[in-house]
Scaffold this motif. Structure first.
Motif, PDB file in Angstrom:
ATOM      1  N   LYS A 217       0.363  -0.886  -0.048  1.00  0.00           N
ATOM      2  CA  LYS A 217      -0.256  -0.215   0.002  1.00  0.00           C
ATOM      3  C   LYS A 217       0.625   1.370  -0.251  1.00  0.00           C
ATOM      4  O   LYS A 217       1.607   1.180   0.898  1.00  0.00           O
ATOM      5  CB  LYS A 217      -0.755   0.024   1.376  1.00  0.00           C
ATOM      6  N   ASP A 218       0.675   2.286  -1.069  1.00  0.00           N
ATOM      7  CA  ASP A 218       1.040   3.698  -0.622  1.00  0.00           C
ATOM      8  C   ASP A 218       0.881   4.297   0.443  1.00  0.00           C
ATOM      9  O   ASP A 218      -0.475   4.420   0.716  1.00  0.00           O
ATOM     10  CB  ASP A 218       0.596   4.245  -2.308  1.00  0.00           C
ATOM     11  N   ARG A 219       1.913   4.859   1.279  1.00  0.00           N
ATOM     12  CA  ARG A 219       1.457   5.645   2.082  1.00  0.00           C
ATOM     13  C   ARG A 219       1.448   7.132   1.772  1.00  0.00           C
ATOM     14  O   ARG A 219       0.618   8.064   2.510  1.00  0.00           O
ATOM     15  CB  ARG A 219       2.849   5.851   3.256  1.00  0.00           C
ATOM     16  N   SER A 248      -4.768   9.749   6.855  1.00  0.00           N
ATOM     17  CA  SER A 248      -3.397   9.497   6.957  1.00  0.00           C
ATOM     18  C   SER A 248      -3.099   8.156   7.953  1.00  0.00           C
ATOM     19  O   SER A 248      -2.851   7.727   7.826  1.00  0.00           O
ATOM     20  CB  SER A 248      -2.593  10.439   7.428  1.00  0.00           C
ATOM     21  N   ILE A 251      -4.882   4.963   6.253  1.00  0.00           N
ATOM     22  CA  ILE A 251      -3.411   4.158   5.376  1.00  0.00           C
ATOM     23  C   ILE A 251      -2.953   4.027   6.367  1.00  0.00           C
ATOM     24  O   ILE A 251      -2.106   2.479   6.020  1.00  0.00           O
ATOM     25  CB  ILE A 251      -3.129   5.695   4.782  1.00  0.00           C
ATOM     26  N   ASN A 252      -1.914   4.741   7.371  1.00  0.00           N
ATOM     27  CA  ASN A 252      -1.046   3.603   8.529  1.00  0.00           C
ATOM     28  C   ASN A 252      -1.389   2.564   8.812  1.00  0.00           C
ATOM     29  O   ASN A 252      -1.013   1.447   9.083  1.00  0.00           O
ATOM     30  CB  ASN A 252      -1.084   4.980   9.469  1.00  0.00           C
ATOM     31  N   VAL A 255      -1.251  -0.595   6.444  1.00  0.00           N
ATOM     32  CA  VAL A 255      -0.227  -0.478   6.756  1.00  0.00           C
ATOM     33  C   VAL A 255       0.691  -1.308   7.957  1.00  0.00           C
ATOM     34  O   VAL A 255       1.076  -2.482   7.645  1.00  0.00           O
ATOM     35  CB  VAL A 255       0.368   0.648   5.727  1.00  0.00           C
TER      36      VAL A 255
END
Length: 322
Positions: A217-219, A248, A251-252, A255
């Motif tokens: 996954k792109d952060r 964000s 997403i984190n 990830v």
């Protein structure tokens, strides 16, 4: 915040989190995200002795009444909990004037808000714990529904004491299923009927679908915004509006979940995982893991390896006898 909350904040409000000594004292299980309380009548008796006692918590509290009754003010609303009723108390509510019958019996589960957010898949955003609590915190259950919820509580209590390699995943799965049971009960009773998605919710769900289907996954927020043909600023605003978390932060979370799976189950070394997950160097990767999983990659992998070895040792006699 209600006037009652402000008043008690200035006076004698007792604030609880899951690490509070009294919560720990009455917990059968408490990992900082989830607590299963026992001897709740002893806890209630302490508060009952002081009619002016006021308490609040920074976690969700689920109370299933099994026998007798308890009453209190929920902010400024009178609540009477009798058998086969379920009360969901959100963080920040002030409870006062608590009185309970001599043989009051209940099941109590406490859930940290961040943990609840992780348990409920974002793709199911037509329903949320927050939405249900806003509409109707007190639910009247049928005998069968109350029995079902109680059985989940029994399973959670049983599994909480069994520490094995899959302990965390089992607890998470049971809690997630319990929350979906509550959703179905609320929906069937008309308390939380599914609603059409707004345009913001539709965009949010597409964002989550892209994240869930991506690996690694792109952060960067900009990457997902570009795929959705919106600006990064607008996508961030939508996330805050729909789920009350930043883009964000979401997403984190995803990830971190991928990293945990790699550290647990992949034969790759930490340097290989660092490269595969798109981190520039092991030092940056270690800082990210510490921040979001609570320990270094090496420490986490060693801990999970010990758990696996312990499980293998405990099951070895059974395997040999076969």
């Amino acid at each position: 915040m209600s006037a009652l909350t402000i008043f008690f904040t200035e006076k004698m409000l007792r604030k609880y989190d899951l690490q509070h000594s009294e919560i720990q004292q009455f917990s059968l299980y408490n990992d900082g995200n989830l607590a299963i309380l026992d001897r709740i009548t002893d806890f209630a008796r302490q508060l009952d002795r002081n009619p002016e006692a006021a308490i609040t918590a920074d976690f969700y509290t689920l109370i299933l009444c099994l026998k007798d009754e308890i009453s209190f003010l929920y902010d400024d609303i009178q609540m009477n909990i009798v058998p086969n009723t379920l009360l969901l108390i959100p963080p920040g509510v002030v409870v006062t004037r608590l009185h309970h019958a001599p043989h009051f019996t209940c099941r109590v589960i406490c859930i940290a808000p961040s943990y609840a957010s992780r348990l409920i898949p974002m793709g199911h955003n037509a329903w949320s714990l927050r939405q249900l609590l806003k509409q109707q915190p007190l639910m009247t259950l049928s005998q069968q529904e109350a029995c079902t919820i109680n059985q989940y509580c029994n399973l959670l209590q049983l599994r909480a004491g069994n520490q094995g390699m899959s302990h965390r995943q089992i607890i998470d799965s049971l809690m997630q299923t319990l929350l979906f049971e509550l959703r179905d009960i609320a929906t069937a009773s008309g308390l939380a009927a599914p609603k059409p998605f707004t345009s913001a919710e539709y965009l949010f769900n597409k964002f989550i679908e892209i994240m869930e289907s991506s690996y690694p996954k792109d952060r960067k927020v900009e990457t997902y915004a570009k795929r959705l043909n919106v600006s990064a600023k607008y996508l961030s605003l939508v996330c805050k509006q729909v789920c009350h978390q930043t883009c964000s932060a979401l997403i984190n979370q995803y990830v971190a979940r991928d990293i945990e799976r790699q550290l647990r189950f992949s034969p790759k070394n930490i340097k290989e995982i660092t490269h595969e997950m798109g981190f520039p160097n092991p030092s940056f990767f270690t800082r990210f893991v510490k921040r979001h999983l609570g320990a270094s990659p090496k420490t986490l992998r060693e801990r999970w390896t010990r758990e696996l070895n312990l499980t293998d040792t405990e099951t070895a006699p059974d395997n040999q006898s076969k």
